[in-house]
Design a protein around this motif. Structure first.
Motif, mmCIF file in Angstrom:
data_model
loop_
_atom_site.group_PDB
_atom_site.id
_atom_site.type_symbol
_atom_site.label_atom_id
_atom_site.label_comp_id
_atom_site.label_asym_id
_atom_site.label_seq_id
_atom_site.Cartn_x
_atom_site.Cartn_y
_atom_site.Cartn_z
ATOM 1 N N VAL A 48 1.290 -1.511 -0.261
ATOM 2 C CA VAL A 48 0.138 -0.123 0.202
ATOM 3 C C VAL A 48 0.794 1.011 0.207
ATOM 4 O O VAL A 48 1.161 1.356 0.565
ATOM 5 C CB VAL A 48 -0.864 0.101 1.143
ATOM 6 N N HIS A 49 1.165 2.228 -1.015
ATOM 7 C CA HIS A 49 1.515 3.223 -1.301
ATOM 8 C C HIS A 49 0.327 4.822 -0.635
ATOM 9 O O HIS A 49 -0.769 4.578 -1.499
ATOM 10 C CB HIS A 49 2.381 3.677 -2.420
ATOM 11 N N VAL A 50 0.959 5.571 0.096
ATOM 12 C CA VAL A 50 -0.029 6.949 0.614
ATOM 13 C C VAL A 50 1.114 7.688 0.625
ATOM 14 O O VAL A 50 2.356 8.124 0.624
ATOM 15 C CB VAL A 50 0.336 6.264 2.078
ATOM 16 N N VAL A 51 0.604 8.923 -0.506
ATOM 17 C CA VAL A 51 0.912 9.859 -0.943
ATOM 18 C C VAL A 51 -0.117 11.142 0.422
ATOM 19 O O VAL A 51 -1.044 11.533 -0.284
ATOM 20 C CB VAL A 51 0.884 10.014 -2.476
ATOM 21 N N MET A 52 0.552 11.880 0.589
ATOM 22 C CA MET A 52 -0.135 12.607 1.667
ATOM 23 C C MET A 52 1.299 13.856 1.420
ATOM 24 O O MET A 52 2.286 13.899 1.763
ATOM 25 C CB MET A 52 0.238 12.681 2.704
ATOM 26 N N ASP A 53 0.688 14.964 1.350
ATOM 27 C CA ASP A 53 1.879 16.174 1.305
ATOM 28 C C ASP A 53 1.358 16.820 2.906
ATOM 29 O O ASP A 53 0.389 17.807 3.494
ATOM 30 C CB ASP A 53 1.048 17.526 0.332
ATOM 31 N N ASN A 54 2.374 16.601 3.031
ATOM 32 C CA ASN A 54 2.240 16.878 5.531
ATOM 33 C C ASN A 54 3.155 18.174 5.204
ATOM 34 O O ASN A 54 3.753 18.579 6.452
ATOM 35 C CB ASN A 54 2.750 15.680 5.955
ATOM 36 N N ARG A 55 3.123 19.056 4.559
ATOM 37 C CA ARG A 55 4.381 20.672 4.750
ATOM 38 C C ARG A 55 3.868 20.872 5.446
ATOM 39 O O ARG A 55 4.331 21.694 6.237
ATOM 40 C CB ARG A 55 4.869 20.877 3.379
ATOM 41 N N ILE A 56 2.475 21.426 6.184
ATOM 42 C CA ILE A 56 1.805 22.364 6.789
ATOM 43 C C ILE A 56 2.419 21.800 8.424
ATOM 44 O O ILE A 56 2.324 22.418 9.299
ATOM 45 C CB ILE A 56 0.221 22.711 6.393
ATOM 46 N N HIS A 57 2.152 20.299 7.999
ATOM 47 C CA HIS A 57 2.557 19.946 9.581
ATOM 48 C C HIS A 57 4.205 19.770 9.936
ATOM 49 O O HIS A 57 4.580 19.602 11.590
ATOM 50 C CB HIS A 57 1.981 18.124 9.664
ATOM 51 N N GLY A 58 4.850 20.460 9.140
ATOM 52 C CA GLY A 58 6.211 21.129 9.597
ATOM 53 C C GLY A 58 6.093 22.235 10.269
ATOM 54 O O GLY A 58 7.030 22.712 10.825
ATOM 55 N N PHE A 59 4.875 22.825 10.647
ATOM 56 C CA PHE A 59 4.868 24.554 11.459
ATOM 57 C C PHE A 59 3.977 23.640 12.532
ATOM 58 O O PHE A 59 2.718 24.436 12.951
ATOM 59 C CB PHE A 59 4.613 25.647 10.883
ATOM 60 N N PRO A 60 4.213 22.784 13.423
ATOM 61 C CA PRO A 60 3.009 22.300 14.449
ATOM 62 C C PRO A 60 3.190 23.619 15.591
ATOM 63 O O PRO A 60 1.580 23.428 15.909
ATOM 64 C CB PRO A 60 3.449 21.612 15.399
ATOM 65 N N ASP A 61 3.853 24.576 15.934
ATOM 66 C CA ASP A 61 3.783 25.347 16.740
ATOM 67 C C ASP A 61 3.191 26.805 16.494
ATOM 68 O O ASP A 61 3.433 27.874 17.011
ATOM 69 C CB ASP A 61 4.546 24.943 17.616
ATOM 70 N N ARG A 62 2.785 26.654 15.443
ATOM 71 C CA ARG A 62 3.133 28.715 14.275
ATOM 72 C C ARG A 62 1.013 28.813 14.754
ATOM 73 O O ARG A 62 0.238 28.131 14.789
ATOM 74 C CB ARG A 62 3.564 28.273 13.257
ATOM 75 N N SER A 63 1.081 30.457 14.683
ATOM 76 C CA SER A 63 0.030 30.777 15.336
ATOM 77 C C SER A 63 -1.157 30.977 13.944
ATOM 78 O O SER A 63 -0.152 30.813 12.718
ATOM 79 C CB SER A 63 0.084 32.097 15.888
ATOM 80 N N TRP A 64 -1.992 31.575 14.164
ATOM 81 C CA TRP A 64 -2.976 31.318 12.682
ATOM 82 C C TRP A 64 -1.556 32.671 12.022
ATOM 83 O O TRP A 64 -1.534 32.712 10.469
ATOM 84 C CB TRP A 64 -4.373 32.222 12.861
ATOM 85 N N ALA A 65 -1.095 33.694 12.911
ATOM 86 C CA ALA A 65 -0.683 34.701 12.038
ATOM 87 C C ALA A 65 0.285 34.509 11.463
ATOM 88 O O ALA A 65 0.645 34.865 10.567
ATOM 89 C CB ALA A 65 -0.572 36.117 12.976
ATOM 90 N N ASP A 66 1.238 33.218 11.573
ATOM 91 C CA ASP A 66 2.623 33.369 11.352
ATOM 92 C C ASP A 66 2.058 32.486 10.112
ATOM 93 O O ASP A 66 2.784 32.054 9.320
ATOM 94 C CB ASP A 66 3.126 32.027 12.321
ATOM 95 N N LEU A 67 1.064 31.406 10.304
ATOM 96 C CA LEU A 67 0.580 30.196 9.335
ATOM 97 C C LEU A 67 0.555 31.071 7.727
ATOM 98 O O LEU A 67 0.597 31.008 6.371
ATOM 99 C CB LEU A 67 -0.258 29.316 9.519
ATOM 100 N N ARG A 68 -0.581 32.196 7.893
ATOM 101 C CA ARG A 68 -0.685 32.686 7.278
ATOM 102 C C ARG A 68 0.281 33.099 5.637
ATOM 103 O O ARG A 68 0.583 33.735 4.497
ATOM 104 C CB ARG A 68 -1.856 34.340 6.826
#
Length: 243
Positions: free
Chosen positions: A117-137
């Motif tokens: 089973v091959h799973v393709v997920m783009d998890n780049r946003i999960h590289g910033f778990p402690d960032r606020s909304w203001a940072d993420l935007r």
């Protein structure tokens, strides 16, 4: 509650989009809802897949994003980093090949005839778990950040893509992040998830997800306690489903 997912399928493709939850209590510069963006983008993406069956998937997505931008750029501020956006997952059968594209944290899960089973997920946003909304935007759709479909056609060129031989594929599924929570949060394997889909269907999988969520205290996991959940299960032409 309005479902902000989009699912569509044709004879040789399937598409799943997941609209991003708007940042709370701020102006996103757009007079349109996330649901509008998802439906409009999904419709143009489907049209492109039908019209250009052999075009590279990033090119088809690039055109769809550009078309949506042109539809509301004159009345909306698309330079606003909070403007509506969505994740995208595409699977396409193209002759002897199967192509996939993933942008954002939806998933494409492919089951091969050899049992893998091959799973393709783009998890780049999960590289910033402690960032606020203001940072993420300010990390959205920039190099070193994460990419989603919305106000930048360049996002299409940063999607995760791949191709495999159709004869090697038994089935595949496309899922929004709300639909793979049994794996992400509740210790299911991807094979267990595929088995549930194959035997009981998408409604049963989502029902099991809701049962698990309802039995979990709010705040146990980061993110929303409940989320929109959509699945497209694809069995390829000329292949047989597993026992």
């Amino acid at each position: 509650m309005v479902n902000e997912d989009f699912v569509a399928a044709g004879g040789h493709f399937a598409v799943v989009l997941d609209g991003a939850t708007p940042e709370p209590d701020v102006d996103n510069g757009c007079g349109h809802s996330v649901r509008w963006l998802v439906k409009t983008l999904g419709s143009h993406l489907v049209a492109g897949l039908i019209e250009h069956e052999d075009a590279p998937l990033p090119d088809v997505l690039h055109t769809a994003i550009s078309t949506v931008i042109a539809a509301h750029a004159d009345e909306c501020d698309l330079d606003n980093p909070r403007s509506p956006s969505a994740t995208v997952a595409v699977l396409r059968e193209r002759g002897d090949y199967v192509d996939h594209l993933v942008l954002g944290d939806s998933a494409v899960v492919i089951q091969f005839s050899d049992g893998t089973v091959h799973v393709v997920m783009d998890n780049r946003i999960h590289g910033f778990p402690d960032r606020s909304w203001a940072d993420l935007r300010h990390l959205r759709n920039v190099d070193g950040g994460f990419w989603v479909a919305g106000n930048s056609p360049a996002a299409a060129g940063n999607a995760l893509t791949g191709t495999c031989l159709a004869k090697d594929v038994i089935q595949a599924c496309l899922m929004t992040d709300g639909a793979y929570r049994l794996v992400e949060r509740y210790d299911w394997s991807w094979q267990e998830l595929l088995d549930c889909l194959g035997s009981d269907g998408a409604e049963a999988l989502i029902a099991k997800t809701r049962t698990a969520e309802s039995g979990t205290r709010a705040g146990t996991f980061s993110g929303k306690h409940h989320d929109d959940a959509s699945v497209a299960l694809c069995v390829l032409t000329g292949t047989s489903t597993p026992n």
